[in-house]
Design an enzyme around this catalytic site. Sequence first.
Site, mmCIF file in Angstrom:
data_model
loop_
_atom_site.group_PDB
_atom_site.id
_atom_site.type_symbol
_atom_site.label_atom_id
_atom_site.label_comp_id
_atom_site.label_asym_id
_atom_site.label_seq_id
_atom_site.Cartn_x
_atom_site.Cartn_y
_atom_site.Cartn_z
ATOM 1 N N CYS A 211 -20.512 30.378 25.460
ATOM 2 C CA CYS A 211 -21.754 30.065 26.349
ATOM 3 C C CYS A 211 -23.055 30.953 25.985
ATOM 4 C CB CYS A 211 -21.408 29.851 28.044
ATOM 5 S SG CYS A 211 -22.797 29.359 28.830
ATOM 6 N N CYS B 2 -24.539 32.090 29.719
ATOM 7 C CA CYS B 2 -23.953 33.244 29.520
ATOM 8 C C CYS B 2 -24.219 34.751 29.522
ATOM 9 C CB CYS B 2 -22.477 33.135 29.673
ATOM 10 S SG CYS B 2 -22.131 30.707 30.515
#
Length: 126
Positions: free
Chosen positions: A43, A46
């Site tokens: 991600c 993230c």
Amino acid sequence: MVTKIDLVGYEEFKRYVETLDSKASKAIFYFSGTKLADGTSWCPDCVEAEPIVKTFMNELKKDLIFGYVDVGDRPSWKSATCPFRTDPRLKLMVIPTIIVWKGVQRLEGTQCTKVDLLQMLVEDEE
């Protein structure tokens, strides 16, 4: 003193929160995608947030639990039946998400990269 824990998957997360005593330290959970071979999450949001959040938590001088929760790979996370999405205590819509356990405070997506918002999240409600 911040106590750090790493939890992988919904079942491990669920088992851990069942052990939390209501009188225990404040618990904050950071939900992120599984790490790839290079040590970064699949991600991109993230990947951007994690170093900021970890640095903030490393410098924090508060009595709390900080849990890093791996929500799984991209297909698992994207599934409509992903337990992190369907659990009524979590209702995650995006990652990264940071929540105060048994509280209403949460940061989602790019909010997780804002140190001022992280500070507000960890402040005592007194």
